[in-house]
Design a protein around this motif. Sequence first.
Motif, mmCIF file in Angstrom:
data_model
loop_
_atom_site.group_PDB
_atom_site.id
_atom_site.type_symbol
_atom_site.label_atom_id
_atom_site.label_comp_id
_atom_site.label_asym_id
_atom_site.label_seq_id
_atom_site.Cartn_x
_atom_site.Cartn_y
_atom_site.Cartn_z
ATOM 1 N N LYS A 256 80.515 50.967 27.029
ATOM 2 C CA LYS A 256 79.588 51.302 25.949
ATOM 3 C C LYS A 256 78.867 52.584 26.342
ATOM 4 O O LYS A 256 78.374 52.703 27.465
ATOM 5 C CB LYS A 256 78.552 50.197 25.719
ATOM 6 N N THR A 257 78.815 53.530 25.438
ATOM 7 C CA THR A 257 78.101 54.780 25.710
ATOM 8 C C THR A 257 76.832 54.849 24.876
ATOM 9 O O THR A 257 76.775 54.303 23.762
ATOM 10 C CB THR A 257 78.978 56.000 25.397
ATOM 11 N N TYR A 258 75.837 55.515 25.430
ATOM 12 C CA TYR A 258 74.548 55.649 24.733
ATOM 13 C C TYR A 258 74.018 57.058 24.956
ATOM 14 O O TYR A 258 73.748 57.461 26.089
ATOM 15 C CB TYR A 258 73.563 54.612 25.265
ATOM 16 N N LYS A 259 73.947 57.819 23.865
ATOM 17 C CA LYS A 259 73.416 59.181 23.870
ATOM 18 C C LYS A 259 74.135 60.074 24.883
ATOM 19 O O LYS A 259 73.516 60.873 25.585
ATOM 20 C CB LYS A 259 71.903 59.169 24.116
ATOM 21 N N MET A 260 75.467 59.931 24.924
ATOM 22 C CA MET A 260 76.257 60.731 25.853
ATOM 23 C C MET A 260 76.826 62.009 25.238
ATOM 24 O O MET A 260 77.374 62.848 25.951
ATOM 25 C CB MET A 260 77.407 59.887 26.412
ATOM 26 N N ASP A 261 76.680 62.187 23.917
ATOM 27 C CA ASP A 261 77.329 63.322 23.252
ATOM 28 C C ASP A 261 76.902 64.669 23.823
ATOM 29 O O ASP A 261 77.721 65.584 23.975
ATOM 30 C CB ASP A 261 77.048 63.286 21.743
ATOM 31 N N ASP A 262 75.605 64.812 24.129
ATOM 32 C CA ASP A 262 75.110 66.090 24.646
ATOM 33 C C ASP A 262 74.451 65.939 26.006
ATOM 34 O O ASP A 262 73.665 66.780 26.428
ATOM 35 C CB ASP A 262 74.104 66.697 23.662
#
Length: 389
Positions: A256-262
Motif C-alpha cells: 500500500k502506498t501513501y502520498k508517494m507520487d511526489d
Amino acid sequence: MSGRRVIIDTGNSAVAYAVKDAEVKVIAAYPITPQTTIVEKIAQFIEYGQMDAKMIRVESEHSAMAAIIGSEAMGVRSFTATSSHGLALMHEMLWYASNARLPVVMAVANRTMGPPWNIWADWGDAMADRDIGWIMSWAANNQEVYDFTLISYRVAEDKRIVLPAMVNLEAFVLTHTSMPFEICGEETREYLPEYDPVWKLDPDDPIIMGNLFSPADTMKLRWDMWESMERAKKVIAEAIREYNERFNRNYEGLIKTYKMDDADYAILSMGTIGEEAEVATDVLREEGLKVGTVRINFFRPFPREDIIKTLNGVSKVIIFERSSSIGASGQIMQDLGQSLLLEKMQLDVNDVFIGIGGTDVSYEDIVNVVKKAIKGDLAPLYWYGSEGW
C-alpha cells in the motif's frame, strides 16, 4: 451464515469470523496468549451450530499443525492459530506443510519470544519462519485481518500456487483491540468456492506421502516451490482485485502506498507501524517535508518489483522494523537490499528497530526519527531510544 454487516470486535474475532465465512471444516489448536480467543470464538460458533466444523483439541502446537496437515491431506479445508513459542514448537511441521504442498492457513498473533517472558507485540516469531515456503501477510487493522484471511485461502488453494499461508496480526495492538470491520457472510462462497485439492489421500487410490527423496528430486521440489511463490505475486494481485470488486475494498495489492507520487523521502514498514507511519507522513508534509509511506501487505512473496518501482526517484528510505536479525540487520532491510542489488539500484537507507518487545510506537516517534534521518543524524542501523541505555 448471514449476509454482509459491520461489527465492532477484536482482531482475534476478525480471524474467527473469516474462518467461519470460509467454511473451514477442521480446526486444531492449543491455547497460547494472545491467540487463545481466536479458537475460543471458533469453538463458540461450532457449539452454537453457526459453523459446521470439527474442533480438534490437541496437547501442543506441534500436534495442532500435525493434525491439520492430516486433515488437509484428506482434502479438507483446515485452520490453526498460534503465537510466539507455540509457533516455534510447530517449526518442524511448518516445513512439512509447505514441502507437502498443503494450502493450510494459520493466524499468528505476533508476540515476543522469551526468555525473559513477554507477551507483547514483536514480529520475530514469524520472521524466524520466513524462509520455509509460507505465504505471509501482515495486517494493519482488523478489517485487513478479516480480509487477508479470506484472500490467503483463495491464493493458497489456487492450483498455480498450492502453498500454506500465514496471516500475521500484532499481539494486543490488534488481537485484543476492538474496531469496526465488515464481514462478508454468505457472499464469501462466490469468492471462495469449495476446496478442490490438487492431491489427497484416498484409500481407494493409495499413494505414498513423505517418502525418502533423492537429492535431485528434493532440489526440484524446492525449485517448484520457488516458482510457485514467484507466481503468487500475480495470483495475490488477481485475488485482491476480485476481492475489491466483490466487497467494495480498495487494496492496491502486495503493498500500500501513501502520498508517494511526489515523495523525496519514503518510510517503509508493515503492520500497525506502517499504518501509524501514514499519520506521521501527514505531520511531516505539514512541515514541508515531502515524505511518503510504503506499507508491505504481503511479506512473502517479497514484493520486490512493486517496492522498487515505488521507490524509484526518492533520495532516502527509512525502514521501521519490529524485529531484528541479530548480527545482521532487520529482515525488511535484508530483502530490500537484495532487491536493490538485483535491480542494480542504489538508495540511501536507514534501518530503524522500533517497537520491539511491544514498546509503544506513536506517530510522534516516527516523525522524530524521520527528521533525524533527513538531517543525516541517524546511524544506518539505529535502535530507537538507545541513546539513554
